[in-house]
Each structure stands twice: as C-alpha cells, then as structure tokens.
Design a protein around this motif. Sequence first.
Motif, PDB file in Angstrom:
ATOM      1  N   HIS A  19       0.885  -1.244   0.140  1.00 54.56           N
ATOM      2  CA  HIS A  19      -0.071  -0.116   0.035  1.00 54.56           C
ATOM      3  C   HIS A  19       0.917   1.031   0.012  1.00 54.56           C
ATOM      4  CE1 HIS A  19      -4.040   0.723  -0.103  1.00 54.56           C
ATOM      5  NE2 HIS A  19      -4.460  -0.372   0.455  1.00 54.56           N
ATOM      6  N   ASN A  20       0.325   2.333  -0.443  1.00 57.40           N
ATOM      7  CA  ASN A  20       0.972   3.766  -0.712  1.00 57.40           C
ATOM      8  C   ASN A  20       1.750   3.927   0.561  1.00 57.40           C
ATOM      9  OD1 ASN A  20      -1.544   5.004  -2.720  1.00 57.40           O
ATOM     10  ND2 ASN A  20       0.027   3.608  -3.232  1.00 57.40           N
ATOM     11  N   SER A  21       1.513   3.847   1.561  1.00 55.80           N
ATOM     12  CA  SER A  21       1.945   4.372   3.027  1.00 55.80           C
ATOM     13  C   SER A  21       2.803   3.370   3.590  1.00 55.80           C
ATOM     14  CB  SER A  21       0.887   5.222   3.644  1.00 55.80           C
ATOM     15  OG  SER A  21       0.188   6.007   2.968  1.00 55.80           O
ATOM     16  N   TRP A  87       5.084  12.559  -9.917  1.00 54.88           N
ATOM     17  CA  TRP A  87       3.766  12.167 -10.361  1.00 54.88           C
ATOM     18  C   TRP A  87       3.320  11.113  -9.830  1.00 54.88           C
ATOM     19  CZ3 TRP A  87       6.874  14.142 -14.571  1.00 54.88           C
ATOM     20  CH2 TRP A  87       6.555  15.377 -14.808  1.00 54.88           C
ATOM     21  N   LYS A  88       2.120  11.073  -9.074  1.00 57.26           N
ATOM     22  CA  LYS A  88       1.338   9.898  -8.468  1.00 57.26           C
ATOM     23  C   LYS A  88      -0.122  10.003  -8.891  1.00 57.26           C
ATOM     24  CE  LYS A  88       0.413   6.803  -5.264  1.00 57.26           C
ATOM     25  NZ  LYS A  88      -1.175   6.412  -5.594  1.00 57.26           N
ATOM     26  N   ASN A  89      -0.358   9.117  -9.764  1.00 57.09           N
ATOM     27  CA  ASN A  89      -1.877   8.844 -10.149  1.00 57.09           C
ATOM     28  C   ASN A  89      -2.402  10.313 -10.536  1.00 57.09           C
ATOM     29  OD1 ASN A  89      -1.343   6.803  -8.551  1.00 57.09           O
ATOM     30  ND2 ASN A  89      -3.500   6.731  -7.593  1.00 57.09           N
ATOM     31  N   GLY A  90      -1.503  10.853 -11.578  1.00 56.75           N
ATOM     32  CA  GLY A  90      -1.736  12.222 -12.147  1.00 56.75           C
ATOM     33  C   GLY A  90      -1.819  13.410 -11.304  1.00 56.75           C
ATOM     34  N   GLU A 158       8.068   7.116 -11.522  1.00 53.49           N
ATOM     35  CA  GLU A 158       6.827   7.874 -11.076  1.00 53.49           C
ATOM     36  C   GLU A 158       5.681   6.774 -11.124  1.00 53.49           C
ATOM     37  OE1 GLU A 158       7.396  11.300 -10.458  1.00 53.49           O
ATOM     38  OE2 GLU A 158       9.439  11.146 -11.491  1.00 53.49           O
ATOM     39  N   ASN A 159       4.446   7.321 -10.959  1.00 50.71           N
ATOM     40  CA  ASN A 159       3.427   6.308 -10.749  1.00 50.71           C
ATOM     41  C   ASN A 159       2.341   6.932 -11.394  1.00 50.71           C
ATOM     42  OD1 ASN A 159       2.568   3.685  -9.005  1.00 50.71           O
ATOM     43  ND2 ASN A 159       0.871   5.520  -8.904  1.00 50.71           N
ATOM     44  N   GLU A 160       1.580   6.220 -12.466  1.00 57.23           N
ATOM     45  CA  GLU A 160       0.551   6.557 -13.353  1.00 57.23           C
ATOM     46  C   GLU A 160       0.772   8.114 -13.485  1.00 57.23           C
ATOM     47  OE1 GLU A 160      -3.037   5.302 -11.387  1.00 57.23           O
ATOM     48  OE2 GLU A 160      -2.513   3.258 -11.782  1.00 57.23           O
ATOM     49  N   ALA A 161       1.825   8.498 -13.986  1.00 54.42           N
ATOM     50  CA  ALA A 161       1.893   9.854 -14.448  1.00 54.42           C
ATOM     51  C   ALA A 161       0.898  10.245 -15.411  1.00 54.42           C
ATOM     52  CB  ALA A 161       3.337   9.915 -15.264  1.00 54.42           C
ATOM     53  N   VAL A 241       7.562   2.077 -16.548  1.00 53.79           N
ATOM     54  CA  VAL A 241       6.561   3.075 -16.108  1.00 53.79           C
ATOM     55  C   VAL A 241       5.326   2.286 -15.997  1.00 53.79           C
ATOM     56  CG1 VAL A 241       7.492   5.002 -16.785  1.00 53.79           C
ATOM     57  CG2 VAL A 241       5.919   4.042 -18.384  1.00 53.79           C
ATOM     58  N   ASN A 242       4.469   2.861 -15.180  1.00 58.73           N
ATOM     59  CA  ASN A 242       2.989   2.122 -15.267  1.00 58.73           C
ATOM     60  C   ASN A 242       1.958   3.082 -15.636  1.00 58.73           C
ATOM     61  OD1 ASN A 242       3.021   3.764 -12.879  1.00 58.73           O
ATOM     62  ND2 ASN A 242       1.836   2.458 -11.425  1.00 58.73           N
ATOM     63  N   ALA A 243       0.845   2.525 -15.810  1.00 64.72           N
ATOM     64  CA  ALA A 243      -0.088   3.288 -16.749  1.00 64.72           C
ATOM     65  C   ALA A 243      -1.720   3.349 -15.756  1.00 64.72           C
ATOM     66  CB  ALA A 243      -0.372   3.095 -17.935  1.00 64.72           C
ATOM     67  N   PRO A 281       0.797  -2.011 -17.655  1.00 64.96           N
ATOM     68  CA  PRO A 281      -0.601  -1.669 -17.302  1.00 64.96           C
ATOM     69  C   PRO A 281      -0.884  -1.905 -15.681  1.00 64.96           C
ATOM     70  CG  PRO A 281      -0.865  -3.789 -18.523  1.00 64.96           C
ATOM     71  CD  PRO A 281       0.614  -3.302 -18.407  1.00 64.96           C
ATOM     72  N   ASP A 282      -1.708  -0.984 -15.084  1.00 68.87           N
ATOM     73  CA  ASP A 282      -2.253  -1.592 -13.863  1.00 68.87           C
ATOM     74  C   ASP A 282      -3.654  -1.810 -14.076  1.00 68.87           C
ATOM     75  OD1 ASP A 282      -0.004  -0.369 -12.776  1.00 68.87           O
ATOM     76  OD2 ASP A 282      -0.811   1.677 -12.013  1.00 68.87           O
ATOM     77  N   CYS A 283      -3.980  -3.046 -13.590  1.00 66.27           N
ATOM     78  CA  CYS A 283      -5.323  -3.864 -14.145  1.00 66.27           C
ATOM     79  C   CYS A 283      -6.351  -3.814 -13.142  1.00 66.27           C
ATOM     80  CB  CYS A 283      -4.533  -5.292 -14.564  1.00 66.27           C
ATOM     81  SG  CYS A 283      -3.830  -5.030 -16.001  1.00 66.27           S
ATOM     82  N   TYR A 284      -7.320  -3.233 -13.272  1.00 65.73           N
ATOM     83  CA  TYR A 284      -8.227  -3.264 -12.451  1.00 65.73           C
ATOM     84  C   TYR A 284      -9.733  -3.324 -12.932  1.00 65.73           C
ATOM     85  CZ  TYR A 284      -5.129  -1.223  -8.572  1.00 65.73           C
ATOM     86  OH  TYR A 284      -4.279  -1.042  -7.917  1.00 65.73           O
ATOM     87  N   GLN A 285      -9.582  -3.773 -14.216  1.00 63.55           N
ATOM     88  CA  GLN A 285     -10.868  -4.068 -14.956  1.00 63.55           C
ATOM     89  C   GLN A 285     -11.023  -5.573 -14.889  1.00 63.55           C
ATOM     90  OE1 GLN A 285     -12.760  -1.745 -17.151  1.00 63.55           O
ATOM     91  NE2 GLN A 285     -11.712  -0.094 -15.795  1.00 63.55           N
ATOM     92  N   PRO A 305       2.315  -4.461 -12.906  1.00 65.10           N
ATOM     93  CA  PRO A 305       2.655  -3.987 -11.590  1.00 65.10           C
ATOM     94  C   PRO A 305       1.585  -3.768 -10.517  1.00 65.10           C
ATOM     95  CG  PRO A 305       3.008  -1.956 -13.152  1.00 65.10           C
ATOM     96  CD  PRO A 305       2.295  -3.418 -14.092  1.00 65.10           C
ATOM     97  N   GLU A 306       0.527  -3.646 -10.905  1.00 67.01           N
ATOM     98  CA  GLU A 306      -0.749  -3.375 -10.066  1.00 67.01           C
ATOM     99  C   GLU A 306      -1.603  -4.328 -10.570  1.00 67.01           C
ATOM    100  OE1 GLU A 306      -2.063   0.424  -8.614  1.00 67.01           O
ATOM    101  OE2 GLU A 306      -0.092   1.308  -8.969  1.00 67.01           O
ATOM    102  N   MET A 307      -2.562  -5.132  -9.889  1.00 60.54           N
ATOM    103  CA  MET A 307      -3.710  -6.037 -10.175  1.00 60.54           C
ATOM    104  C   MET A 307      -4.677  -5.485  -9.242  1.00 60.54           C
ATOM    105  SD  MET A 307      -3.326  -9.845 -10.918  1.00 60.54           S
ATOM    106  CE  MET A 307      -2.844  -9.848 -12.548  1.00 60.54           C
ATOM    107  N   PRO A 331      -0.534  -8.013  -7.143  1.00 55.05           N
ATOM    108  CA  PRO A 331      -1.840  -7.499  -6.615  1.00 55.05           C
ATOM    109  C   PRO A 331      -1.569  -6.339  -5.860  1.00 55.05           C
ATOM    110  CG  PRO A 331      -1.698  -9.814  -6.256  1.00 55.05           C
ATOM    111  CD  PRO A 331      -0.327  -9.426  -7.000  1.00 55.05           C
ATOM    112  N   PHE A 332      -2.350  -5.155  -5.845  1.00 54.77           N
ATOM    113  CA  PHE A 332      -1.931  -4.225  -5.120  1.00 54.77           C
ATOM    114  C   PHE A 332      -2.532  -3.988  -3.533  1.00 54.77           C
ATOM    115  CE2 PHE A 332      -3.367   0.015  -3.450  1.00 54.77           C
ATOM    116  CZ  PHE A 332      -2.047   0.688  -3.511  1.00 54.77           C
ATOM    117  N   GLY A 333      -1.665  -3.616  -2.845  1.00 47.47           N
ATOM    118  CA  GLY A 333      -1.972  -3.290  -1.249  1.00 47.47           C
ATOM    119  C   GLY A 333      -2.199  -4.929  -0.520  1.00 47.47           C
TER     120      GLY A 333
HETATM  121  C1  DGJ Z   1      -3.527   3.261  -8.694  1.00 50.00           C
HETATM  122  C2  DGJ Z   1      -2.238   3.625  -8.054  1.00 50.00           C
HETATM  123  O1  DGJ Z   1      -1.329   3.268  -8.928  1.00 50.00           O
HETATM  124  C3  DGJ Z   1      -1.881   2.850  -6.628  1.00 50.00           C
HETATM  125  O2  DGJ Z   1      -0.896   3.699  -6.109  1.00 50.00           O
HETATM  126  C4  DGJ Z   1      -3.217   3.095  -5.782  1.00 50.00           C
HETATM  127  O3  DGJ Z   1      -3.238   4.512  -5.605  1.00 50.00           O
HETATM  128  C5  DGJ Z   1      -4.316   2.252  -6.335  1.00 50.00           C
HETATM  129  N1  DGJ Z   1      -4.690   3.030  -7.609  1.00 50.00           N
HETATM  130  C6  DGJ Z   1      -5.551   2.409  -5.287  1.00 50.00           C
HETATM  131  O4  DGJ Z   1      -6.361   1.423  -5.996  1.00 50.00           O
END
Ligand code: DGJ
Length: 496
Positions: A19-21, A87-90, A158-161, A241-243, A281-285, A305-307, A331-333
Amino acid sequence: MLIFDWEGATHLLCAGELHNSSASGEAFLRRRWTKLMALNLNCVLAPVSWELLEPQEGSFCFDMVDVLLQLARESGVKLILLWFGLWKNGRSTYVPEWVKLQQQKYICCKNTNGEQTSVISPFCEAAVLADARAFTALMEYLQQHDSPQRTVLSVQVENEAGFLGGTRDISAPAQTVHDLGIPKALATWLVSQGKADQAGDHWRAAFGSNADECFMAWGFASAMDTIAKCGKRQYALPLFVNAWTEQYPGEPAHLRPCGGPAGAGLPIWRAFAKHVDAFCPDCYQENLAQECMPYQMANESLLIPEMRCDRWTPAFILYAFGELRASGVAPFGVDALMERAASGVQDAVAHLTMHDPTAPIASIYQWIQAMAPMIQGARQSGRIRGALRAQHNVSGLDLGGYHIQIHFQDSPDGFAAGGLFISPTDGEFYILAINLRVNFFALTESAADYLCVENGHFQHSQWVPDCRLNGDEQRVSFGDAPSVVRVKLYPVLSHA
Ligand code: DGJ
C-alpha cells in the motif's frame, strides 16, 4: 523488455505491491512485512517517495531504502522500487514540502478553464531537473549498496504519470511549447509512422481530436525520459512506467491522468521515452485481456505492476501467466489484506470467507514458482494457454491435440474461475486452476478417454504423483483451493 534473472535462472515474478504509505515508517513496515511473507512472494514492489528521500533540498535520507533492502534480503525476496516523484496518479502529492511551497519556481499545470491546479507541469524544467537529481541520488545509492546482491531488480519511474484535472496544461512553460507547434522530432516521427499528411505545424492539424492528449503525452514522455536517463547513467537497472489505463474505448483522456502512457498518448511514450524499458498496465478492469492488449508488444513480456486484489485476483494471475505470457504480476495493497486477514475481527472474518484472496494467491504463487521451468518451456514451444471467467459459463480452447471445454463454476460469493493449461506433449496436460471443470474432446478422433488422472506436486521442477484418480474421483474439476491435476488421454479409435 523486462526479464527477471537471478541465481542463474529466469524467474516469473510472483509479487505483491505494498500500500502507498506502508514503506514510510520502519516499525509499521516491519509489522506488515512478517505477515506478508505468508503469501509465498518472490518479489515485493515498494514505494520510495521523494518527500522522504529529500526532506530538505539537497539533503538525502536513505533510511527506508536500507530497511527495505534489509527486510528483502532477510526474507530472500527481490524488490522493485516505485519512485513516487513528481507524479503519482496524475497528481503531485509526493513531492517534498520545499517543492510544494516554491510555486514560482516549480510551476503547476493550469487547465484550459484557467484554473490553477497543484499538479506540477511536465514542461517546468526546474521541477523535472529537481526530480531527476533526486532520482539519480536514489539510483547511485542502489548502485553503491546493492549492485553486488541485486536485491532490487528494477525501478518504476513515477506512478501513473499524467495530469489529472484538465485536458491540457496552459501554464506559461506549457503554452510556450504549445505555441511553437509540433517539435521537429515529433514531426519526423509522424512522417516515419506514415502520417506525413497529418504532420502539420499545429497540434490540432497533426492529432485532430487527440491533440491535447498528445501534447501532454509529449510533455510527460519527454520529462520521464530526462529523469530515466539521469538515473540510468548512475545505475543501469531496467526501468519501467505504469499506466492508469484507458477504462473503455473512447474514454475522454481527461478522465484519467491526461498525457499518461495510455490511449492515444502511448505510442508517443514508446517513441520518445527511450530510456524507459517497459510500459506496464495497472489492471483493475474485469476484462484483463483487453486492458493488457495495448501493452503487449511482439517479443515483449508483460509486467502487471498493479492488479486488483479481490475475488478476481487468483484467476487473473493464472490467466496472466497462462495466456498473456506475463513476466510478473503484483496484486495491489497485499500487505493491508494480510493485516486484515490476521486481525481476526468480526468484519475481517466475514470479508475473509467472502472475498479474501490471500489463501488462493499464496497457493497459486507456490505452484507457479515450482512450475516456472515448465511454464517457460511451454511458452517457447507454444504449448500453454489460460482461461478466465468471462460473460459465459462455458468456454473452450485447443491445446495438445485436443479441444478443452471449460465450465466455469464460480459464484458471486466465491473466487472467479480461471486456469493455466500446459501440454508438454500431445495428450498430456498439467492444469492449475480454480473453480472450473474441464472435458476433453479429441480433435482428430471421435472419442477420447483418460489414460490416467493424477494429483501430485512438483519436486525440483519434476512432477511427483501423490494420488491416481479413478472411479468416483476420475474427474478434472477444481474448487476454491487451486491445485494441479495431470491428465493423460488416449484416442478411442473408431475402427478398433
Ligand atoms: C492506482 C495507484 O497506482 C496506486 O498507487 C493506488 O493508489 C491504487 N490505484 C489504489 O487503488
């Protein structure tokens, strides 16, 4: 291209992202780390933030980097560090306070409505150079303190620039670049892409309705290239980089971080962020294949890098390794999930029985690492496939001389169904799956039957049968706990 080699072998990354923190304080991280290791990870993705690395301008603190290196080495896992810089999540929430407070120097994006935002402009040279200096310091530190061990495999820059908050940046430095028209390198690239007729002097003439997105992509890709180049000069680790991906075709670009490595901007990133080795890709779909498609280039392996971390995750992992040829997934978090799983409080128990994917992830990761040489070999010979619960209850694929019909048996309260199928030789299959049942049909003969069906395990990458399934147990079916079944088939000849 990201390939993860250590100890003389190429590994599939069975990873998890913190997780981020979680990596911002030693005691907190240590508490979570111990529980995390129960997931059978071989790699952890962990943030390193600019605000903690350079709390005062020019003065660096590597304490949390040291803690991460120490924990990873003690646990025998690898690290991928995530550089949370400009940049982090735009947005620009992880820049140091001294950056946030010097707004005349570190200029932020203004959107086309004239509204000032707190997102640092990629066209602000002073900001890009300040980030590049800090990133260089991080890479230099890693080179000095980790190059022999290679605990850190790679770094995400960066993260989701991108710019969340508008379609285009009209701050003074951005507008200056915009008014100059298409930069020469970009115009030359457009011509090389067979888009000569579109390569007018102006952004709109060249990119039509995607002009703002492409302008921002040019700004972010150029900034990222500067940062990556400076870091790589110190230590030539693979960088990616991740998107924040396009969520559906035709989604307006400003609904995600505009100008990030997605949508119409992605080709610009690929062409101009040359010091970045991979775009991920960061995959949440739920439609994993569609979300990954723009990031799957010929001869490139896919890193996710994120799922999403929920009832879909186990099946996603199987599909990513089986069908999408992923080099790694995370997987994220996952640390927060392990924390909840261990807490034993009432709502956590309810959550666990419903959707907590920790047990199946741990099991799948163990299997994947045991099967890694087999998976790599099957990829080379094209003898591996994957399946993922889609809209229908039944699906099918051809492999190893047979048609495999797959009946998905998940329920909304359980884990989504998915599987990985390997056929080292015709008629022989190793299936690692969750919540599905399969039937085999010979492609060339009218009937097929089982020679044998086995449960078992892998020892030194070799299959060891534990139980031969026959009679009532002779079925190829998987429940909520992922496992491997080996099947051998034979054709029942019609003329025998
Ligand atoms: C995508 C971001 O890249 C992560 O750092 C985190 O904020 C997640 N979203 C949260 O769902």
